[in-house]
Design a protein around this motif. Structure first.
Motif, PDB file in Angstrom:
ATOM      1  N   VAL A 143       0.839  -1.206   0.000  1.00 15.27           N
ATOM      2  CA  VAL A 143       0.000   0.000   0.000  1.00 15.27           C
ATOM      3  C   VAL A 143       0.871   1.253   0.000  1.00 15.27           C
ATOM      4  N   GLU A 144       1.922   1.252   0.839  1.00 13.74           N
ATOM      5  CA  GLU A 144       2.814   2.415   0.895  1.00 13.74           C
ATOM      6  C   GLU A 144       3.522   2.622  -0.440  1.00 13.74           C
ATOM      7  N   ALA A 145       3.980   1.536  -1.067  1.00 15.29           N
ATOM      8  CA  ALA A 145       4.631   1.659  -2.372  1.00 15.29           C
ATOM      9  C   ALA A 145       3.662   2.202  -3.410  1.00 15.29           C
ATOM     10  N   GLY A 146       2.429   1.709  -3.396  1.00 13.29           N
ATOM     11  CA  GLY A 146       1.425   2.217  -4.326  1.00 13.29           C
ATOM     12  C   GLY A 146       1.135   3.686  -4.096  1.00 13.29           C
ATOM     13  N   GLN A 147       1.063   4.092  -2.817  1.00 12.38           N
ATOM     14  CA  GLN A 147       0.837   5.506  -2.509  1.00 12.38           C
ATOM     15  C   GLN A 147       1.952   6.374  -3.064  1.00 12.38           C
ATOM     16  N   MET A 148       3.185   5.930  -2.898  1.00 13.67           N
ATOM     17  CA  MET A 148       4.309   6.727  -3.378  1.00 13.67           C
ATOM     18  C   MET A 148       4.295   6.845  -4.906  1.00 13.67           C
ATOM     19  N   LEU A 149       3.871   5.800  -5.585  1.00  5.60           N
ATOM     20  CA  LEU A 149       3.735   5.882  -7.046  1.00  5.60           C
ATOM     21  C   LEU A 149       2.689   6.915  -7.434  1.00  5.60           C
ATOM     22  N   ILE A 150       1.551   6.892  -6.737  1.00  4.35           N
ATOM     23  CA  ILE A 150       0.483   7.856  -7.021  1.00  4.35           C
ATOM     24  C   ILE A 150       0.955   9.274  -6.732  1.00  4.35           C
ATOM     25  N   ILE A 151       1.616   9.456  -5.597  1.00  3.75           N
ATOM     26  CA  ILE A 151       2.105  10.786  -5.223  1.00  3.75           C
ATOM     27  C   ILE A 151       3.105  11.291  -6.250  1.00  3.75           C
ATOM     28  N   ALA A 152       4.034  10.437  -6.662  1.00  3.67           N
ATOM     29  CA  ALA A 152       5.032  10.853  -7.648  1.00  3.67           C
ATOM     30  C   ALA A 152       4.375  11.259  -8.963  1.00  3.67           C
ATOM     31  N   ALA A 153       3.389  10.484  -9.407  1.00  2.00           N
ATOM     32  CA  ALA A 153       2.709  10.807 -10.663  1.00  2.00           C
ATOM     33  C   ALA A 153       1.930  12.120 -10.553  1.00  2.00           C
ATOM     34  N   ALA A 154       1.211  12.307  -9.428  1.00  3.78           N
ATOM     35  CA  ALA A 154       0.433  13.533  -9.252  1.00  3.78           C
ATOM     36  C   ALA A 154       1.332  14.762  -9.142  1.00  3.78           C
ATOM     37  N   LEU A 155       2.424  14.652  -8.379  1.00  3.09           N
ATOM     38  CA  LEU A 155       3.343  15.783  -8.259  1.00  3.09           C
ATOM     39  C   LEU A 155       4.003  16.101  -9.603  1.00  3.09           C
ATOM     40  N   ALA A 156       4.300  15.076 -10.388  1.00  2.00           N
ATOM     41  CA  ALA A 156       4.895  15.307 -11.707  1.00  2.00           C
ATOM     42  C   ALA A 156       3.930  16.061 -12.616  1.00  2.00           C
ATOM     43  N   MET A 157       2.638  15.693 -12.565  1.00  2.00           N
ATOM     44  CA  MET A 157       1.643  16.392 -13.384  1.00  2.00           C
ATOM     45  C   MET A 157       1.497  17.850 -12.943  1.00  2.00           C
ATOM     46  N   LEU A 158       1.505  18.076 -11.621  1.00  2.00           N
ATOM     47  CA  LEU A 158       1.411  19.452 -11.123  1.00  2.00           C
ATOM     48  C   LEU A 158       2.633  20.270 -11.528  1.00  2.00           C
ATOM     49  N   ALA A 159       3.814  19.659 -11.440  1.00  4.57           N
ATOM     50  CA  ALA A 159       5.036  20.362 -11.829  1.00  4.57           C
ATOM     51  C   ALA A 159       5.020  20.709 -13.313  1.00  4.57           C
ATOM     52  N   LEU A 160       4.526  19.785 -14.137  1.00  5.12           N
ATOM     53  CA  LEU A 160       4.437  20.035 -15.568  1.00  5.12           C
ATOM     54  C   LEU A 160       3.471  21.172 -15.860  1.00  5.12           C
ATOM     55  N   LEU A 161       2.341  21.163 -15.185  1.00  2.00           N
ATOM     56  CA  LEU A 161       1.355  22.225 -15.382  1.00  2.00           C
ATOM     57  C   LEU A 161       1.880  23.556 -14.878  1.00  2.00           C
ATOM     58  N   ARG A 162       2.567  23.536 -13.730  1.00  2.00           N
ATOM     59  CA  ARG A 162       3.133  24.771 -13.171  1.00  2.00           C
ATOM     60  C   ARG A 162       4.169  25.382 -14.119  1.00  2.00           C
ATOM     61  N   ARG A 163       4.885  24.534 -14.823  1.00  2.00           N
ATOM     62  CA  ARG A 163       5.924  25.018 -15.729  1.00  2.00           C
ATOM     63  C   ARG A 163       5.366  25.502 -17.064  1.00  2.00           C
ATOM     64  N   LEU A 164       4.416  24.739 -17.619  1.00  2.00           N
ATOM     65  CA  LEU A 164       3.918  25.061 -18.962  1.00  2.00           C
ATOM     66  C   LEU A 164       2.771  26.063 -18.950  1.00  2.00           C
ATOM     67  N   MET A 165       1.898  25.967 -17.954  1.00  2.00           N
ATOM     68  CA  MET A 165       0.732  26.856 -17.893  1.00  2.00           C
ATOM     69  C   MET A 165       0.473  27.269 -16.451  1.00  2.00           C
ATOM     70  N   PRO A 166       1.324  28.102 -15.898  1.00  2.00           N
ATOM     71  CA  PRO A 166       1.181  28.462 -14.480  1.00  2.00           C
ATOM     72  C   PRO A 166      -0.155  29.109 -14.150  1.00  2.00           C
ATOM     73  N   ALA A 167      -0.722  29.869 -15.087  1.00  2.00           N
ATOM     74  CA  ALA A 167      -1.998  30.534 -14.818  1.00  2.00           C
ATOM     75  C   ALA A 167      -3.145  29.538 -14.692  1.00  2.00           C
ATOM     76  N   ALA A 168      -2.985  28.356 -15.289  1.00  2.00           N
ATOM     77  CA  ALA A 168      -4.056  27.354 -15.266  1.00  2.00           C
ATOM     78  C   ALA A 168      -3.960  26.425 -14.064  1.00  2.00           C
ATOM     79  N   LEU A 169      -2.903  26.568 -13.265  1.00  2.00           N
ATOM     80  CA  LEU A 169      -2.686  25.626 -12.166  1.00  2.00           C
ATOM     81  C   LEU A 169      -3.824  25.665 -11.154  1.00  2.00           C
ATOM     82  N   ARG A 170      -4.128  26.829 -10.631  1.00  2.00           N
ATOM     83  CA  ARG A 170      -5.165  26.928  -9.614  1.00  2.00           C
ATOM     84  C   ARG A 170      -6.546  26.519 -10.145  1.00  2.00           C
ATOM     85  N   PRO A 171      -6.965  26.985 -11.331  1.00  2.00           N
ATOM     86  CA  PRO A 171      -8.255  26.512 -11.856  1.00  2.00           C
ATOM     87  C   PRO A 171      -8.305  25.003 -12.051  1.00  2.00           C
TER      88      PRO A 171
END
Length: 328
Positions: free
Chosen positions: A277-305
């Motif tokens: 379960v912990e390993a699965g959580q870390m995979l999910i967290i890594a994927a979600a943080l990567a998507m947020l980082a990508l959005l923050r870099r490419l379209m920062p204005a769209a992050l909050r919406p």
């Protein structure tokens, strides 16, 4: 990029219609062989109605064994049959499994418990529908099997998955998310172990409803979050995650009851399930943080919406689950 964001939003909004019944499902098939004497075995065969097993699959034993299964009965969404098997020679070294498995069918947990030896636990899948009974049992099979089950449960148990995703969207930073997720794991490990060992317990129906409420709570916290006014869930996220983790542990315990635990290796099964379960959580967290980082870099204005839209979608899905579970 905007088109992709719109597509992701539509998919999130469509979640309630498609995964309501799958929110916390961990219902593989289950085939158990327990040796009663030198030649006699007791059988248990459970095939979920959903997933193909009940209509296509059947237990398969060596030719020197004769099995008799009673007429299946319906129990908790699965057909359950018990019976006996007589084998004219030792089962060790022979092949046991399922006939009729097809691609896409639900996996099956196989447990073989010979007299005087540790049980053997395996997962049967399409393409891996049979196993050889160990001559020398390997207790690490239990560890491997339940680790994989733990990973799959957090990834496909959608209410637990959305809880972790909501934590990421609320905190938005790696280390605070990891600490909160670890507190969540420690908490659900406590209640999971206590419930499994019979020290305490709670009825499953209210637990599942409150789990849905925990996701709604996080969704509301995300929407109401303000940079200059941190809320309790942002100031002490590990505490919030720990308290809700205690509830989610009861949910995990209900899932493990559905598939069973090996009688001789319960501590190993619990430990590796939690590690999975912990390993699965870390995979999910890594994927979600990567998507947020990508959005923050490419379209920062769209992050909050985008975060707010995701929170509304998660909250709507959890509200659907809550209503469904209260009225079920």
């Amino acid at each position: 990029m905007r088109g992709l964001l719109r597509l992701l939003l539509l998919l999130l909004l469509a979640l309630p219609a498609h995964i309501g019944a799958l929110a916390d499902e961990l219902r593989p098939g289950y085939l158990e062989l327990t040796q009663a004497s030198a030649v006699d075995w007791k059988l248990v065969w459970k095939a979920p109605i959903l997933g193909g097993l009940a209509t296509r699959a059947s237990p398969q034993f060596p030719g020197f064994c004769t099995a008799k299964l009673a007429t299946p009965r319906l129990s908790s969404g699965a057909l359950v049959a018990t019976g006996t098997m007589r084998c004219l020679q030792p089962l060790a070294g022979a092949s046991v499994g399922l006939a009729g498995l097809a691609p896409g069918d639900t996996d099956t947990l196989l447990r073989i418990a010979p007299l005087g030896r540790p049980a053997q636990t395996e997962r049967l899948l399409p393409g891996h529908a049979s196993v050889t009974v160990n001559r020398v049992p390997d207790r690490w099979q239990v560890a491997r099997t339940y680790f994989v089950i733990g990973v799959e449960h957090i990834v496909t148990g959608y209410d637990h998955l959305l809880f972790v995703v909501a934590l990421v969207l609320l905190l938005m930073r790696g280390w605070p998310v990891v600490k909160a997720a670890t507190a969540f794991t420690i908490a659900h490990s406590i209640t999971l172990a206590g419930t499994t060992l019979g020290l305490f317990g709670m009825p499953q129906a209210p637990v599942e409803a409150v789990i849905a409420l925990s996701i709604i709570f996080l969704a509301v916290e995300i929407v109401k979050a303000k940079a200059d006014q941190p809320r309790l869930s942002e100031r002490l996220p590990w505490l919030v995650a720990f308290l809700f983790g205690l509830l989610h542990g009861f949910g995990f315990a209900g899932a493990l009851r559905e598939i069973g635990l090996p009688e001789t290796d319960v501590p190993m099964a619990l430990l590796t399930f939690n590690l999975g379960v912990e390993a699965g959580q870390m995979l999910i967290i890594a994927a979600a943080l990567a998507m947020l980082a990508l959005l923050r870099r490419l379209m920062p204005a769209a992050l909050r919406p985008a975060v707010a839209a995701s929170a509304y979608a998660i909250g709507s899905t959890a509200s659907f689950w809550f209503i469904e579970r209260v009225w079920a």
